[in-house]
Design a protein around this motif. Structure first.
Motif, PDB file in Angstrom:
ATOM      1  N   ALA A   1       0.833  -1.195   0.000  1.00 51.03           N
ATOM      2  CA  ALA A   1       0.000   0.000   0.000  1.00 51.03           C
ATOM      3  C   ALA A   1       0.873   1.251   0.000  1.00 51.03           C
ATOM      4  O   ALA A   1       2.013   1.231   0.466  1.00 51.03           O
ATOM      5  CB  ALA A   1      -0.912  -0.004   1.220  1.00 51.03           C
ATOM      6  N   GLN A   2       0.341   2.354  -0.500  1.00 46.91           N
ATOM      7  CA  GLN A   2       1.090   3.599  -0.630  1.00 46.91           C
ATOM      8  C   GLN A   2       0.557   4.640   0.351  1.00 46.91           C
ATOM      9  O   GLN A   2      -0.654   4.720   0.589  1.00 46.91           O
ATOM     10  CB  GLN A   2       0.998   4.139  -2.067  1.00 46.91           C
ATOM     11  N   ASP A   3       1.506   5.443   0.878  1.00 44.21           N
ATOM     12  CA  ASP A   3       1.171   6.597   1.730  1.00 44.21           C
ATOM     13  C   ASP A   3       0.231   6.190   2.876  1.00 44.21           C
ATOM     14  O   ASP A   3      -0.893   6.686   3.004  1.00 44.21           O
ATOM     15  CB  ASP A   3       0.544   7.709   0.881  1.00 44.21           C
ATOM     16  N   ILE A   4       0.715   5.290   3.734  1.00 46.16           N
ATOM     17  CA  ILE A   4      -0.080   4.835   4.883  1.00 46.16           C
ATOM     18  C   ILE A   4       0.026   5.873   5.997  1.00 46.16           C
ATOM     19  O   ILE A   4       1.130   6.279   6.367  1.00 46.16           O
ATOM     20  CB  ILE A   4       0.421   3.469   5.376  1.00 46.16           C
ATOM     21  N   GLN A   5      -1.125   6.287   6.526  1.00 46.83           N
ATOM     22  CA  GLN A   5      -1.167   7.264   7.619  1.00 46.83           C
ATOM     23  C   GLN A   5      -2.150   6.791   8.675  1.00 46.83           C
ATOM     24  O   GLN A   5      -3.203   6.223   8.352  1.00 46.83           O
ATOM     25  CB  GLN A   5      -1.563   8.651   7.105  1.00 46.83           C
TER      26      GLN A   5
ATOM     27  N   ASP B   1     -11.151   4.685  17.953  1.00 47.04           N
ATOM     28  CA  ASP B   1      -9.949   5.314  18.502  1.00 47.04           C
ATOM     29  C   ASP B   1      -8.928   5.710  17.433  1.00 47.04           C
ATOM     30  O   ASP B   1      -8.112   6.601  17.655  1.00 47.04           O
ATOM     31  CB  ASP B   1      -9.271   4.366  19.502  1.00 47.04           C
ATOM     32  N   ARG B   2      -8.914   5.018  16.312  1.00 44.14           N
ATOM     33  CA  ARG B   2      -7.919   5.275  15.273  1.00 44.14           C
ATOM     34  C   ARG B   2      -8.590   5.296  13.911  1.00 44.14           C
ATOM     35  O   ARG B   2      -9.613   4.629  13.678  1.00 44.14           O
ATOM     36  CB  ARG B   2      -6.833   4.179  15.262  1.00 44.14           C
ATOM     37  N   VAL B   3      -7.973   6.065  12.993  1.00 46.00           N
ATOM     38  CA  VAL B   3      -8.363   6.089  11.582  1.00 46.00           C
ATOM     39  C   VAL B   3      -7.098   5.852  10.771  1.00 46.00           C
ATOM     40  O   VAL B   3      -6.106   6.570  10.933  1.00 46.00           O
ATOM     41  CB  VAL B   3      -9.021   7.425  11.174  1.00 46.00           C
ATOM     42  N   CYS B   4      -7.150   4.863   9.919  1.00 42.50           N
ATOM     43  CA  CYS B   4      -6.008   4.538   9.058  1.00 42.50           C
ATOM     44  C   CYS B   4      -6.412   4.791   7.616  1.00 42.50           C
ATOM     45  O   CYS B   4      -7.483   4.346   7.164  1.00 42.50           O
ATOM     46  CB  CYS B   4      -5.596   3.084   9.257  1.00 42.50           C
ATOM     47  N   ILE B   5      -5.555   5.497   6.872  1.00 41.00           N
ATOM     48  CA  ILE B   5      -5.815   5.837   5.470  1.00 41.00           C
ATOM     49  C   ILE B   5      -4.635   5.330   4.638  1.00 41.00           C
ATOM     50  O   ILE B   5      -3.477   5.575   4.984  1.00 41.00           O
ATOM     51  CB  ILE B   5      -5.989   7.353   5.275  1.00 41.00           C
ATOM     52  N   ALA B   6      -4.954   4.643   3.543  1.00 39.07           N
ATOM     53  CA  ALA B   6      -3.915   4.126   2.639  1.00 39.07           C
ATOM     54  C   ALA B   6      -4.420   4.212   1.211  1.00 39.07           C
ATOM     55  O   ALA B   6      -5.630   4.309   0.962  1.00 39.07           O
ATOM     56  CB  ALA B   6      -3.556   2.676   2.989  1.00 39.07           C
ATOM     57  N   SER B   7      -3.490   4.179   0.260  1.00 41.59           N
ATOM     58  CA  SER B   7      -3.828   4.318  -1.161  1.00 41.59           C
ATOM     59  C   SER B   7      -3.467   3.050  -1.914  1.00 41.59           C
ATOM     60  O   SER B   7      -2.467   2.390  -1.615  1.00 41.59           O
ATOM     61  CB  SER B   7      -3.090   5.501  -1.783  1.00 41.59           C
TER      62      SER B   7
ATOM     63  N   THR C   1      -3.265   1.650  -6.143  1.00 48.07           N
ATOM     64  CA  THR C   1      -3.153   2.199  -7.498  1.00 48.07           C
ATOM     65  C   THR C   1      -4.275   1.755  -8.419  1.00 48.07           C
ATOM     66  O   THR C   1      -4.506   2.384  -9.457  1.00 48.07           O
ATOM     67  CB  THR C   1      -1.809   1.790  -8.114  1.00 48.07           C
ATOM     68  N   SER C   2      -4.994   0.688  -8.078  1.00 46.54           N
ATOM     69  CA  SER C   2      -6.053   0.179  -8.963  1.00 46.54           C
ATOM     70  C   SER C   2      -7.159  -0.441  -8.123  1.00 46.54           C
ATOM     71  O   SER C   2      -7.021  -0.623  -6.908  1.00 46.54           O
ATOM     72  CB  SER C   2      -5.486  -0.861  -9.942  1.00 46.54           C
ATOM     73  N   ASN C   3      -8.276  -0.775  -8.791  1.00 47.94           N
ATOM     74  CA  ASN C   3      -9.388  -1.416  -8.095  1.00 47.94           C
ATOM     75  C   ASN C   3      -8.976  -2.770  -7.532  1.00 47.94           C
ATOM     76  O   ASN C   3      -9.368  -3.147  -6.420  1.00 47.94           O
ATOM     77  CB  ASN C   3     -10.570  -1.602  -9.053  1.00 47.94           C
ATOM     78  N   ARG C   4      -8.171  -3.495  -8.296  1.00 46.60           N
ATOM     79  CA  ARG C   4      -7.725  -4.803  -7.844  1.00 46.60           C
ATOM     80  C   ARG C   4      -6.864  -4.691  -6.588  1.00 46.60           C
ATOM     81  O   ARG C   4      -6.993  -5.497  -5.659  1.00 46.60           O
ATOM     82  CB  ARG C   4      -6.943  -5.492  -8.969  1.00 46.60           C
ATOM     83  N   GLN C   5      -5.986  -3.677  -6.546  1.00 47.47           N
ATOM     84  CA  GLN C   5      -5.109  -3.542  -5.379  1.00 47.47           C
ATOM     85  C   GLN C   5      -5.897  -3.107  -4.147  1.00 47.47           C
ATOM     86  O   GLN C   5      -5.625  -3.582  -3.036  1.00 47.47           O
ATOM     87  CB  GLN C   5      -3.982  -2.551  -5.653  1.00 47.47           C
ATOM     88  N   THR C   6      -6.841  -2.196  -4.307  1.00 47.19           N
ATOM     89  CA  THR C   6      -7.638  -1.778  -3.143  1.00 47.19           C
ATOM     90  C   THR C   6      -8.430  -2.959  -2.566  1.00 47.19           C
ATOM     91  O   THR C   6      -8.518  -3.130  -1.344  1.00 47.19           O
ATOM     92  CB  THR C   6      -8.596  -0.652  -3.543  1.00 47.19           C
ATOM     93  N   LYS C   7      -8.959  -3.816  -3.435  1.00 46.88           N
ATOM     94  CA  LYS C   7      -9.670  -4.999  -2.945  1.00 46.88           C
ATOM     95  C   LYS C   7      -8.715  -5.956  -2.243  1.00 46.88           C
ATOM     96  O   LYS C   7      -9.036  -6.529  -1.196  1.00 46.88           O
ATOM     97  CB  LYS C   7     -10.359  -5.698  -4.109  1.00 46.88           C
ATOM     98  N   ALA C   8      -7.520  -6.118  -2.813  1.00 48.50           N
ATOM     99  CA  ALA C   8      -6.532  -7.007  -2.200  1.00 48.50           C
ATOM    100  C   ALA C   8      -6.061  -6.472  -0.854  1.00 48.50           C
ATOM    101  O   ALA C   8      -5.846  -7.240   0.095  1.00 48.50           O
ATOM    102  CB  ALA C   8      -5.343  -7.186  -3.147  1.00 48.50           C
TER     103      ALA C   8
ATOM    104  N   VAL D   1     -10.455   1.579   8.740  1.00 52.31           N
ATOM    105  CA  VAL D   1      -9.431   1.619   7.695  1.00 52.31           C
ATOM    106  C   VAL D   1     -10.081   2.076   6.400  1.00 52.31           C
ATOM    107  O   VAL D   1     -11.067   1.475   5.943  1.00 52.31           O
ATOM    108  CB  VAL D   1      -8.769   0.236   7.509  1.00 52.31           C
ATOM    109  N   HIS D   2      -9.524   3.154   5.787  1.00 52.47           N
ATOM    110  CA  HIS D   2      -9.989   3.682   4.507  1.00 52.47           C
ATOM    111  C   HIS D   2      -8.910   3.370   3.458  1.00 52.47           C
ATOM    112  O   HIS D   2      -7.789   3.891   3.533  1.00 52.47           O
ATOM    113  CB  HIS D   2     -10.217   5.195   4.583  1.00 52.47           C
ATOM    114  N   ILE D   3      -9.269   2.547   2.482  1.00 57.36           N
ATOM    115  CA  ILE D   3      -8.355   2.217   1.384  1.00 57.36           C
ATOM    116  C   ILE D   3      -8.924   2.856   0.125  1.00 57.36           C
ATOM    117  O   ILE D   3     -10.001   2.477  -0.360  1.00 57.36           O
ATOM    118  CB  ILE D   3      -8.218   0.689   1.221  1.00 57.36           C
ATOM    119  N   MET D   4      -8.203   3.838  -0.413  1.00 54.67           N
ATOM    120  CA  MET D   4      -8.740   4.676  -1.488  1.00 54.67           C
ATOM    121  C   MET D   4      -7.746   4.774  -2.635  1.00 54.67           C
ATOM    122  O   MET D   4      -6.539   4.605  -2.447  1.00 54.67           O
ATOM    123  CB  MET D   4      -9.030   6.089  -0.942  1.00 54.67           C
ATOM    124  N   GLN D   5      -8.279   5.054  -3.808  1.00 50.92           N
ATOM    125  CA  GLN D   5      -7.424   5.354  -4.945  1.00 50.92           C
ATOM    126  C   GLN D   5      -6.937   6.804  -4.841  1.00 50.92           C
ATOM    127  O   GLN D   5      -7.599   7.647  -4.213  1.00 50.92           O
ATOM    128  CB  GLN D   5      -8.168   5.123  -6.260  1.00 50.92           C
ATOM    129  N   PRO D   6      -5.792   7.156  -5.417  1.00 50.94           N
ATOM    130  CA  PRO D   6      -5.218   8.503  -5.221  1.00 50.94           C
ATOM    131  C   PRO D   6      -6.159   9.639  -5.604  1.00 50.94           C
ATOM    132  O   PRO D   6      -6.221  10.659  -4.917  1.00 50.94           O
ATOM    133  CB  PRO D   6      -3.968   8.474  -6.105  1.00 50.94           C
TER     134      PRO D   6
END
Length: 247
Positions: free
Chosen positions: A19-23, A35-41, A43-50, A87-92
């Motif tokens: 994953a890219q740019d994990i915060q 208590d926590r919010v995690c955000i990560a990026s 690059t594609s629909n397949r990667q976000t699902k994975a 956990v929020h996994i989003m495209q850029p």
């Protein structure tokens, strides 16, 4: 499950799928729901699902609970609710548009510290599983715990017991034959003092040059004149001798 252990599992699961740019942000001062919010990026629909599947499987394997998952159908924004962490996994492009960091990013959490604490716990558990040596002291058995420092000291003591190798001695020509080496010869001058040999001056080689045709012809003419003069000389001297005999 402990919040530090849970956030470590989430970050490890995201890093496993690159994953890219994990915060990670703390939200206890903003809401009581989590208590926590995690955000990560991704690059594609397949990667976000994975990435979402990796988080889900990692938490389940370690005894955690998954409250819900949303957005798996499209894959542009997948949300994984773990109770204490969302956990929020989003495209850029989606992440740049909604800017969740501005909403939840007042207190960023350095998840490297959480990783170090969990690693220390694992090392402590491994050390406790190591076998212990038994040492008898005055008829009583006492347990002696073997540590890394003791093993290092033992290896250094074993190295010190080994004899050091002698360095190799290179023999000269005189030492190899058992005779003193010869001194360079020096010339003696007339007064008995030794004089060093003069250094040789390098000279250039001689080059033979063929004679020209004019030089060869002139040499031949000179030789012919010499032979003619030699032949004419006795003829001139003959009459002089005859006059001397007549008188």
């Amino acid at each position: 499950m402990d919040i530090k252990k849970l956030q470590t599992l989430v970050i490890d699961a995201l890093e496993d799928v690159k994953a890219q740019d994990i915060q990670l942000f703390e939200t206890t001062h903003l809401t009581s729901l989590f208590d926590r919010v995690c955000i990560a990026s991704g690059t594609s629909n397949r990667q976000t699902k994975a990435l979402a599947a990796s988080v889900r499987d990692k938490v389940k394997e370690n005894g955690g609970t998954i409250v819900s998952m949303e957005g798996e159908a499209t894959g542009e924004w997948v949300l994984v609710d773990l109770g204490d962490i969302v956990v929020h996994i989003m495209q850029p492009a989606i992440r740049a548009y909604y800017r969740l960091e501005e909403l939840w990013g007042d207190k960023p959490v350095k998840f490297g510290a959480a990783k170090r604490t969990s690693a220390k716990k694992v090392e402590a558990e491994e050390d406790s599983d190591k076998p212990k040596r038994v040492r008898k002291v005055a008829g009583k058995a006492a347990t002696l715990e073997v540590t890394h420092d003791m093993m290092a000291i033992q290896t250094t003591l074993e190295d010190e017991k080994k004899p050091a190798r002698k360095p190799r001695v290179t023999k000269t020509t005189g030492d190899a034959e058992g005779k003193p080496a010869r001194k360079p010869a020096t010339r003696k001058a007339a007064d008995g003092t030794t004089a060093a040999k003069p250094a040789k001056i390098p000279t250039g080689g001689r080059v033979k040059v063929a004679a020209t045709k004019t030089a060869v012809a002139s040499a031949k003419q000179a030789a012919e004149k010499r032979t003619a003069n030699a032949a004419a000389a006795p003829a001139k001297r003959a009459p002089a001798r005859k006059k001397a005999t007549e008188e």
